[in-house]
Scaffold this motif. Sequence first.
Motif, PDB file in Angstrom:
ATOM      1  N   ILE A  64       4.856  -5.310   3.968  1.00 39.43           N
ATOM      2  CA  ILE A  64       4.711  -4.690   3.633  1.00 39.43           C
ATOM      3  C   ILE A  64       2.724  -5.054   2.928  1.00 39.43           C
ATOM      4  O   ILE A  64       1.773  -4.136   3.249  1.00 39.43           O
ATOM      5  N   TYR A  65       3.391  -5.536   1.836  1.00 42.76           N
ATOM      6  CA  TYR A  65       2.311  -5.590   0.795  1.00 42.76           C
ATOM      7  C   TYR A  65       0.950  -6.278   1.979  1.00 42.76           C
ATOM      8  O   TYR A  65      -0.217  -5.637   1.818  1.00 42.76           O
ATOM      9  N   SER A  66       1.662  -7.712   2.784  1.00 41.95           N
ATOM     10  CA  SER A  66       0.271  -8.371   3.885  1.00 41.95           C
ATOM     11  C   SER A  66      -0.362  -7.176   4.586  1.00 41.95           C
ATOM     12  O   SER A  66      -0.860  -7.862   3.958  1.00 41.95           O
TER      13      SER A  66
ATOM     14  N   PHE B 106      -1.431   7.219  -4.752  1.00 41.30           N
ATOM     15  CA  PHE B 106      -0.701   7.924  -3.988  1.00 41.30           C
ATOM     16  C   PHE B 106      -0.076   7.627  -2.747  1.00 41.30           C
ATOM     17  O   PHE B 106       1.216   7.095  -2.404  1.00 41.30           O
ATOM     18  N   THR B 107      -1.270   6.846  -2.237  1.00 38.52           N
ATOM     19  CA  THR B 107      -0.343   6.653  -0.717  1.00 38.52           C
ATOM     20  C   THR B 107       1.129   5.317  -0.899  1.00 38.52           C
ATOM     21  O   THR B 107       1.381   4.948  -0.322  1.00 38.52           O
ATOM     22  N   ILE B 108      -0.087   4.016  -2.151  1.00 38.85           N
ATOM     23  CA  ILE B 108       1.043   2.903  -2.016  1.00 38.85           C
ATOM     24  C   ILE B 108       2.125   3.709  -2.889  1.00 38.85           C
ATOM     25  O   ILE B 108       3.488   3.036  -1.790  1.00 38.85           O
ATOM     26  N   THR B 109       2.116   4.736  -3.624  1.00 38.48           N
ATOM     27  CA  THR B 109       3.922   5.400  -3.517  1.00 38.48           C
ATOM     28  C   THR B 109       4.830   5.838  -2.540  1.00 38.48           C
ATOM     29  O   THR B 109       6.093   5.299  -2.552  1.00 38.48           O
TER      30      THR B 109
ATOM     31  N   GLY C  67       2.864  -2.366   9.725  1.00 35.23           N
ATOM     32  CA  GLY C  67       3.834  -2.877  11.245  1.00 35.23           C
ATOM     33  C   GLY C  67       5.058  -1.962  10.977  1.00 35.23           C
ATOM     34  O   GLY C  67       5.736  -1.241   9.857  1.00 35.23           O
ATOM     35  N   ASP C  68       6.113  -3.545  11.998  1.00 32.14           N
ATOM     36  CA  ASP C  68       6.945  -3.053  11.659  1.00 32.14           C
ATOM     37  C   ASP C  68       8.074  -3.508  10.796  1.00 32.14           C
ATOM     38  O   ASP C  68       7.213  -4.703  10.084  1.00 32.14           O
TER      39      ASP C  68
ATOM     40  N   MET D  67      -5.439 -12.323  -2.993  1.00 37.25           N
ATOM     41  CA  MET D  67      -3.958 -12.832  -4.135  1.00 37.25           C
ATOM     42  C   MET D  67      -2.804 -11.601  -3.668  1.00 37.25           C
ATOM     43  O   MET D  67      -1.870 -12.350  -3.517  1.00 37.25           O
ATOM     44  N   LEU D  68      -3.364 -10.253  -3.216  1.00 40.31           N
ATOM     45  CA  LEU D  68      -1.838  -9.102  -3.273  1.00 40.31           C
ATOM     46  C   LEU D  68      -1.103  -9.969  -2.339  1.00 40.31           C
ATOM     47  O   LEU D  68      -0.366  -9.090  -2.149  1.00 40.31           O
ATOM     48  N   LYS D  69      -2.808  -9.423  -0.716  1.00 40.56           N
ATOM     49  CA  LYS D  69      -1.663  -9.498   0.512  1.00 40.56           C
ATOM     50  C   LYS D  69      -0.317 -10.976   0.423  1.00 40.56           C
ATOM     51  O   LYS D  69      -0.174 -11.059   1.340  1.00 40.56           O
ATOM     52  N   ASP D  70      -0.643 -11.824   0.044  1.00 39.96           N
ATOM     53  CA  ASP D  70      -0.312 -13.339  -0.246  1.00 39.96           C
ATOM     54  C   ASP D  70       1.017 -13.315  -1.750  1.00 39.96           C
ATOM     55  O   ASP D  70       1.325 -14.023  -1.648  1.00 39.96           O
ATOM     56  N   MET D  71       1.389 -12.601  -1.936  1.00 46.73           N
ATOM     57  CA  MET D  71       1.969 -12.059  -3.203  1.00 46.73           C
ATOM     58  C   MET D  71       3.355 -12.119  -2.126  1.00 46.73           C
ATOM     59  O   MET D  71       3.479 -11.023  -1.274  1.00 46.73           O
TER      60      MET D  71
END
Length: 430
Positions: free
Chosen positions: A363-365, A6-9, A338-339, A387-391
Motif C-alpha cells: 500500500i505504501y509503495s 487526510f487521504t493517507i489517514t 492496487g489490490d 525511500m518511503l515507497k521502499d518502506m
Amino acid sequence: MKKIIFTITLVLLLVMSSVVAFAQEEIIVAVDSNKVEFNSESGAPFIDQNNRTQVPFRATLEKFGATIDWNNDTRVAIATKGDITVEVPVDQNYILKNGEKIDTDTAAIIVNSKTYLPIRPVVEAFGSEIQWDEALNTVVITSTPIDAKKILMDSYTKSSEWKNYDGNIVMDMTMPIPGENGETVSMAMKMNMYMTAFTKPNKIKLTSDMTMDFAGQNIKQPVMDMYITIDADKFVTYMGMYDANGEITWTKSTIEDALLSELASYDIKANLELTEKYTKDVKYFGKYTDENGKTLLRIQNTLSGEIYSELLGKYIEQLAGSTNTQDIMTSEMLKSLGDFKFVLYIDEETGELVKYEMDLSSIYSSMFSGMADSEALSAEDKEALSMLKDMKATMIMNIININQSKDFEIPKEVLDAPEAPAIDEESVVE
C-alpha cells in the motif's frame, strides 16, 4: 499537505474497516486445523522443481482419514476414503479418481525410499479443499469445504453494528535512509498504538510510542497522540507531537468539505454490497486458539483496488482537476492504489472480528510511487518519497472491548490548538 495527510489517514481507515505473520522455513501441513507430524521416518514436505508442494504420502493421507496402499509392481500409491479411490502413479503427470484420469502439472516421486505426492490434485479429487497460507508456510486441508466468504461477510455485518471498540495496534517498519558516508542504511522502527473508536458521533482517540533501532542505538519515546472527529461537512485531525523532553505540542488540521467527510464516514453496513462486489478472493486458513483459549478462524481476503475508484471517484476527479500541486499529487497517489491482501481472525463462537494482520508495504509503495512520479516535485522530494515507497511495514491489530469502550472527551487545550499552517504550493515545487 492537509489533503495528503487526510487521504493517507482515509485510506488506512478504509483498509481497516474492510494483518502479516512471519513466514517459517518449515512447511506445515494441517488437516482440519490439526497439524500433521512428520519425522525422519515419514519424511518432510518440500517444494519441487515445478514449484509445487510435495508431501509424504502415508503420513498426510492417513491424517486425512484415508486408507492407503502401495502397488509395488506398478509403482502406484493408492488412497481410499468413502466411495472414492485415488491412484497416484510415480513419475507420471496424472492421477486416477475411481479410474478416471486427471492430468496434473507435476508428478509423485520417490526420495530416499519414501513416496511423495503433489497434494493439491489428490485432496481436490476427494472433494475437499486445500489452500496455501503463505504467511505461515502452511498447507491447509479442509475435509468439508467451508464458505469463507459468507463467514467474512457475516463478520462485516456484525462489525457494522458496533457502537465502539478499542484496538491494540503494533506496526513494525523498516526504512532505507542515507548513511553518513552516502551509503544506504536500514532503520527499524516499532510503533505501539492504542485506539478507541466511536461511531455516533464519529470520533477516534489514538496514543502511540515508538522504538527505533538505528546505528546500534535503541531509542524509545512517546511519538504522537491524535484525535479525529468527523461530522457532516468537516473532518478534523488534532495531532500532538512529543519533543525530546517529552513535551507535547498540539496542532489542528481541518478539512471542510462535505464530500471528504462523507468518505471518511465510510459505513461498512451501508457499503456491504460494495465490499462484497470488490472482494476478489477469500480463503479459509483453519482454526487457531488464542492466549485466552478462544477458537479463531483465520481468513485471508483479497480486495480489489477498484473499490477506491468507486468510493473515491468523485474526489479523485475533483483533485485531478485542481490547479493546486498538492491536490494533483494526491489524485496521482489514489490512482496508483492496487489490490491488497490481509488476514483477519474471527471468533468462532461470536462471529466477531477480533484481529487483523496486514502487510502495508504494498500500500505504501503504491501510494508513494504515485506521488513520486509527479512532475511537480523536485529531485530532492522525489528522493525522499523513493525511500518511503521502499518502506516495509506490517501491522497487527487486536480488537477488544467491543461496545464496552470507555467514552472520552477531547481536552479543551486540544480543541483550542492552532490550525496547522498550509504549505505554500511554490515551496513544494522548489
